[in-house]
Design an enzyme around this catalytic site. Sequence first.
Site, PDB file in Angstrom:
ATOM      1  N   LEU A  50       0.815  -1.209   0.000  1.00 25.23           N
ATOM      2  CA  LEU A  50       0.000   0.000   0.000  1.00 25.23           C
ATOM      3  C   LEU A  50       0.854   1.267   0.000  1.00 25.23           C
ATOM      4  O   LEU A  50       0.312   2.373   0.045  1.00 25.23           O
ATOM      5  CB  LEU A  50      -0.927   0.015   1.226  1.00 25.23           C
ATOM      6  CG  LEU A  50      -1.954  -1.111   1.325  1.00 25.23           C
ATOM      7  CD1 LEU A  50      -2.863  -0.893   2.523  1.00 25.23           C
ATOM      8  CD2 LEU A  50      -2.777  -1.214   0.045  1.00 25.23           C
ATOM      9  N   SER A  51       2.168   1.105  -0.074  1.00 26.61           N
ATOM     10  CA  SER A  51       3.049   2.275  -0.073  1.00 26.61           C
ATOM     11  C   SER A  51       2.736   3.261  -1.199  1.00 26.61           C
ATOM     12  O   SER A  51       2.762   4.483  -0.978  1.00 26.61           O
ATOM     13  CB  SER A  51       4.519   1.844  -0.148  1.00 26.61           C
ATOM     14  OG  SER A  51       4.914   1.236   1.066  1.00 26.61           O
ATOM     15  N   LYS A 100      15.637  -6.574   2.491  1.00 24.46           N
ATOM     16  CA  LYS A 100      16.139  -5.555   3.418  1.00 24.46           C
ATOM     17  C   LYS A 100      17.561  -5.813   3.903  1.00 24.46           C
ATOM     18  O   LYS A 100      18.313  -4.868   4.151  1.00 24.46           O
ATOM     19  CB  LYS A 100      15.192  -5.427   4.616  1.00 24.46           C
ATOM     20  CG  LYS A 100      13.818  -4.899   4.233  1.00 24.46           C
ATOM     21  CD  LYS A 100      12.916  -4.751   5.456  1.00 24.46           C
ATOM     22  CE  LYS A 100      11.549  -4.230   5.061  1.00 24.46           C
ATOM     23  NZ  LYS A 100      10.691  -4.002   6.240  1.00 24.46           N
ATOM     24  N   ASN A 121      15.525  -0.267   4.702  1.00 25.54           N
ATOM     25  CA  ASN A 121      14.234  -0.307   4.020  1.00 25.54           C
ATOM     26  C   ASN A 121      13.996   0.946   3.182  1.00 25.54           C
ATOM     27  O   ASN A 121      12.999   1.040   2.474  1.00 25.54           O
ATOM     28  CB  ASN A 121      13.086  -0.480   5.021  1.00 25.54           C
ATOM     29  CG  ASN A 121      12.761   0.804   5.764  1.00 25.54           C
ATOM     30  OD1 ASN A 121      13.666   1.568   6.121  1.00 25.54           O
ATOM     31  ND2 ASN A 121      11.491   1.046   6.018  1.00 25.54           N
ATOM     32  N   ASP A 136      12.095   1.527   9.653  1.00 22.59           N
ATOM     33  CA  ASP A 136      11.183   0.574  10.293  1.00 22.59           C
ATOM     34  C   ASP A 136      11.176   0.738  11.809  1.00 22.59           C
ATOM     35  O   ASP A 136      10.127   0.639  12.451  1.00 22.59           O
ATOM     36  CB  ASP A 136      11.579  -0.873   9.950  1.00 22.59           C
ATOM     37  CG  ASP A 136      11.014  -1.343   8.619  1.00 22.59           C
ATOM     38  OD1 ASP A 136      10.009  -0.758   8.170  1.00 22.59           O
ATOM     39  OD2 ASP A 136      11.582  -2.281   8.041  1.00 22.59           O
ATOM     40  N   GLY A 163      14.621 -11.570  10.676  1.00 21.96           N
ATOM     41  CA  GLY A 163      15.009 -11.013   9.379  1.00 21.96           C
ATOM     42  C   GLY A 163      14.932  -9.500   9.353  1.00 21.96           C
ATOM     43  O   GLY A 163      15.041  -8.844  10.392  1.00 21.96           O
ATOM     44  N   GLY A 164      14.687  -8.937   8.154  1.00 18.72           N
ATOM     45  CA  GLY A 164      14.770  -7.500   7.945  1.00 18.72           C
ATOM     46  C   GLY A 164      13.991  -6.640   8.921  1.00 18.72           C
ATOM     47  O   GLY A 164      14.568  -5.859   9.678  1.00 18.72           O
ATOM     48  N   ASN A 185      12.890 -17.447  16.565  1.00 22.22           N
ATOM     49  CA  ASN A 185      13.015 -17.657  15.118  1.00 22.22           C
ATOM     50  C   ASN A 185      13.113 -19.147  14.819  1.00 22.22           C
ATOM     51  O   ASN A 185      13.658 -19.918  15.620  1.00 22.22           O
ATOM     52  CB  ASN A 185      14.258 -16.938  14.587  1.00 22.22           C
ATOM     53  CG  ASN A 185      14.215 -16.762  13.085  1.00 22.22           C
ATOM     54  OD1 ASN A 185      13.280 -16.175  12.540  1.00 22.22           O
ATOM     55  ND2 ASN A 185      15.216 -17.275  12.400  1.00 22.22           N
ATOM     56  N   ARG A 186      12.566 -19.536  13.661  1.00 22.63           N
ATOM     57  CA  ARG A 186      12.608 -20.954  13.289  1.00 22.63           C
ATOM     58  C   ARG A 186      14.056 -21.424  13.128  1.00 22.63           C
ATOM     59  O   ARG A 186      14.387 -22.553  13.478  1.00 22.63           O
ATOM     60  CB  ARG A 186      11.814 -21.182  11.998  1.00 22.63           C
ATOM     61  CG  ARG A 186      10.328 -20.918  12.176  1.00 22.63           C
ATOM     62  CD  ARG A 186       9.512 -21.509  11.047  1.00 22.63           C
ATOM     63  NE  ARG A 186       8.109 -21.123  11.137  1.00 22.63           N
ATOM     64  CZ  ARG A 186       7.226 -21.650  11.963  1.00 22.63           C
ATOM     65  NH1 ARG A 186       7.612 -22.614  12.798  1.00 22.63           N
ATOM     66  NH2 ARG A 186       5.978 -21.241  11.977  1.00 22.63           N
ATOM     67  N   THR A 187      14.907 -20.563  12.553  1.00 19.34           N
ATOM     68  CA  THR A 187      16.339 -20.872  12.483  1.00 19.34           C
ATOM     69  C   THR A 187      16.984 -20.268  13.721  1.00 19.34           C
ATOM     70  O   THR A 187      17.238 -19.059  13.788  1.00 19.34           O
ATOM     71  CB  THR A 187      16.971 -20.279  11.208  1.00 19.34           C
ATOM     72  OG1 THR A 187      16.234 -20.729  10.069  1.00 19.34           O
ATOM     73  CG2 THR A 187      18.420 -20.682  11.069  1.00 19.34           C
TER      74      THR A 187
END
Length: 322
Positions: A50-51, A100, A121, A136, A163-164, A185-187
């Site tokens: 929507l940016s 990012k 970003n 962000d 992540g980013g 986090n999954r990782t």
Amino acid sequence: MSVARFNEMKGKSPKQVYTLPDLQNWGETTRGIKLPIRLGVIGDPVEHSLSPSMQNAALHECGIEMQYARLHLTAKELDKGIEQICENEFVGFNLTLPHKERALSLMDEVEDDAKRAGAINTVAIRDQKRIGFNTDGVGFSRAIRETFSVDLRDLRVLVLGAGGSARAIAFECARQNCERLVIANRTRAKADSLVQNLQSFFTGPRVLGPVARLQAIGWDDSEMRMQLGHTDLLVNATPIGLQGGERSPVPAHLLAPHQMVFDTTYRASRSALLTAAAEVGARGSNGLSMLLHQGARAFELWFSREAPIEVMRAALDCEMSH
């Protein structure tokens, strides 16, 4: 003002999404568009963004004769795409998933906070130099204050993702000296790495109690249950919920009524996580307010002037209501 009305006033309508071949043949691709496209958001996917709605409304309000568009570039196309953007005389651009972190290495200069967060970003192109920023963090901080009337420094925060966006959010929480910060986090190694990067912010006296002020955890219900007992604000900074039809990253039975839940994804319908929060009586908010405030800060970086934030807010509200 709606995007359709904006484009109607300004000649030939831009495409919904531009690609690398479009950027490589920019003159022909944009022929007939009265206002030049000099700003955009790069992502994969990017169709949902929507940016353009809020940035085009801001450009129109300020009488700036240019447009903002969506740019679809894959990870393999990012380097060439950014080169073409610079050659096409863009003023700047935004970055969303999954670019990012990768884009940071493609900059000529990177603002210190963005460098520390390990992700950008927003890019401003000045004198043919690419300068990377991260809005962000400030967007998140302003959104939390606006939505929940609290400051990050008073909160125990659990962030889903590393992540980013998660990196910028975690950095902002640390920078504002939040009471406690946990990264899930999954990782697990990626969560550990982010925590290590933030360690210097938490070297002061520890909060009295059974848990550390800064911690990485794996992604399973037992660890989540233990940590949520010491959490005021839960933040989903993963793409889970972006597409809809997905299960909540945290089941409702692990949440509590006193908690605040912030989902950085945004859609017209409520995400599974926010539905789970509502089931237990917890306060929740989607990422629209963060999108607004990070976008306003990006506008200020591009044009060195105050962003017309209420105009941008109205444009987003209009898009979400359709």
